[in-house]
Scaffold this motif. Structure first.
Motif, mmCIF file in Angstrom:
data_model
loop_
_atom_site.group_PDB
_atom_site.id
_atom_site.type_symbol
_atom_site.label_atom_id
_atom_site.label_comp_id
_atom_site.label_asym_id
_atom_site.label_seq_id
_atom_site.Cartn_x
_atom_site.Cartn_y
_atom_site.Cartn_z
ATOM 1 N N HIS A 238 -5.123 -15.166 -11.087
ATOM 2 C CA HIS A 238 -6.369 -14.816 -10.407
ATOM 3 C C HIS A 238 -6.953 -13.610 -11.144
ATOM 4 N N HIS B 88 -7.496 -10.394 -10.220
ATOM 5 C CA HIS B 88 -7.181 -9.007 -9.857
ATOM 6 C C HIS B 88 -6.473 -8.256 -10.986
ATOM 7 N N ASP C 180 -4.569 -5.701 -11.000
ATOM 8 C CA ASP C 180 -3.177 -5.235 -10.877
ATOM 9 C C ASP C 180 -2.187 -6.280 -11.390
ATOM 10 N N HIS C 181 -2.633 -7.543 -11.505
ATOM 11 C CA HIS C 181 -1.768 -8.585 -12.074
ATOM 12 C C HIS C 181 -2.194 -8.987 -13.481
ATOM 13 N N HIS D 190 -6.067 -15.934 -1.233
ATOM 14 C CA HIS D 190 -6.008 -14.487 -1.464
ATOM 15 C C HIS D 190 -7.291 -13.981 -2.124
ATOM 16 N N ASP E 154 0.365 -13.313 -4.713
ATOM 17 C CA ASP E 154 -0.197 -12.582 -3.570
ATOM 18 C C ASP E 154 -0.387 -13.450 -2.330
#
Ligand SMILES: [Zn+2]
Length: 360
Positions: free
Chosen positions: A133, A135, A137-138, A197, A216
């Motif tokens: 995805h 985001h 942070d990943h 998510h 997530d």
């Protein structure tokens, strides 16, 4: 960060502490007001001999994973040519194929250790890079896969275009429903079942290795991160574990936290969320709004709403935390914010409006 705000401990501890603080900021008042409602059994359970009173409960055995080596990362072959890479907070996978390395995600906390980990098992470059995805942070270190072909859901491409982060390159290949990525003899089957998510969060299935990666959504051994993992489509997020169980996987990669998952972990989280949802729905029905008016300025509708929603969340959390404090890590940390998010979703997604429904 100045020295006055520096947090002690390992990088992981600092990061977690900072995240907890950020996540709890919006509910600081609720946490305070919830304390007396959470009851003595929970209050006792949240006190560990190793922690100051009022901090957190001991981490249950089910939440513990393998030790992270001094290098700061752990890399393990979990099925034929498929490697799990983690720093104890974030997780990604890579596959060493005949065409090169296929990498899924690039958590920035692992960062340049990704290249070091891959180099311990192959000299091949990363040739295929897949976004679970958008985001950061990943995926905030995806730029490290320079020269690879990037794959993502179409909505991930749209979202990446909005923010133009140089660390997250735009994908070369996008899809709407399904995409099969074949590399050598290995197949990664990418599928989108709608927003959960986040918009564009995909199911990554490795059928030969019986591995499913879905980030997530399920947190093996732990309750979900704050506010139901900060998810943007709660009905979709609530449905996603059942969608995951339709895949014939043995190993589940959730993107977090301490360990790998399996089918039981998915079912256990479904149980936790179902109980929290039922208790939150009950709280919407039974919470006495009159109690709110005694504690806030009646001329301040925002104060009324905040106290009302905080009270719903606290009532639901107080019923759920004692049942999960020994089963899942962080039940005492994030159940309150998870209940708050469920209350809002039950209200605005599902129409369970309690005293704010259709006026008689
Ligand atoms: Zn995310």
């Amino acid at each position: 960060m100045t020295s006055s705000t520096a947090e002690p401990g390992t990088p992981a501890r600092r990061l977690l502490t900072r995240r907890n603080l950020l996540a709890s900021t919006g509910l600081a008042a609720a946490a305070v007001s919830a304390a007396p409602l959470l009851g003595s059994s929970t209050a006792q359970a949240t006190v560990s001999p190793d922690c100051p009173p009022g901090t957190t409960a001991p981490v249950p055995p089910a939440a513990k994973g393998p030790a992270i080596p001094a290098s700061g990362y752990l890399v393990q072959e979990i099925a034929d040519r498929v490697y799990w890479l983690t720093d104890g907070l974030y997780q990604m996978i890579f596959v060493t194929t005949a065409e090169g390395v296929v990498a899924v995600d690039a958590p920035p906390t692992i960062g340049n250790n990704i290249g070091r980990a891959i180099a311990t098992v192959t000299n091949s470059p990363v040739t295929h890079a897949i976004y679970s995805h958008h985001h950061a942070d990943h995926t905030g270190a995806m730029a490290l896969y320079e020269g690879a072909r990037f794959y993502a859901h179409r909505q991930v491409a749209d979202l990446l275009r909005q923010t133009n982060d140089p660390n997250r390159p735009l994908p070369d290949v996008t899809f709407d429903r399904h995409l099969s990525v074949q590399a050598g003899e290995d197949l990664l089957d990418l599928a989108y079942h709608g927003p959960n998510h986040s918009p564009g969060n995909i199911f990554i299935n490795l059928p030969a290795q019986r591995i499913l990666m879905l980030v997530d959504v399920v947190f093996p051994g732990w309750v979900p991160f704050a506010y139901l993992a900060e998810s943007q489509n709660i009905p979709g997020w609530l449905e996603a574990p059942a969608q995951a169980l339709r895949y014939p996987f043995d190993t589940y990669i959730g993107g977090h936290l301490t360990r790998l998952g399996n089918r039981d972990d998915v079912i256990i989280q479904q149980e936790y969320v179902a109980e929290l949802k039922a208790q939150t729905a009950s709280a919407i029905t039974t919470f006495n709004p009159a109690s709110v008016y005694q504690s806030v300025d009646p001329a301040n509708p925002w104060a009324i709403f905040r106290a009302y929603l905080d009270g719903i969340a606290a009532q639901a959390a107080s019923a759920v935390v004692p049942n999960w404090i020994d089963r899942l890590g962080g039940a005492d940390v994030y159940t309150l914010s998870n209940a708050y998010q469920l209350a809002e979703s039950l209200r605005i997604d599902y129409g369970q409006l309690g005293p704010f429904g259709i006026h008689p």
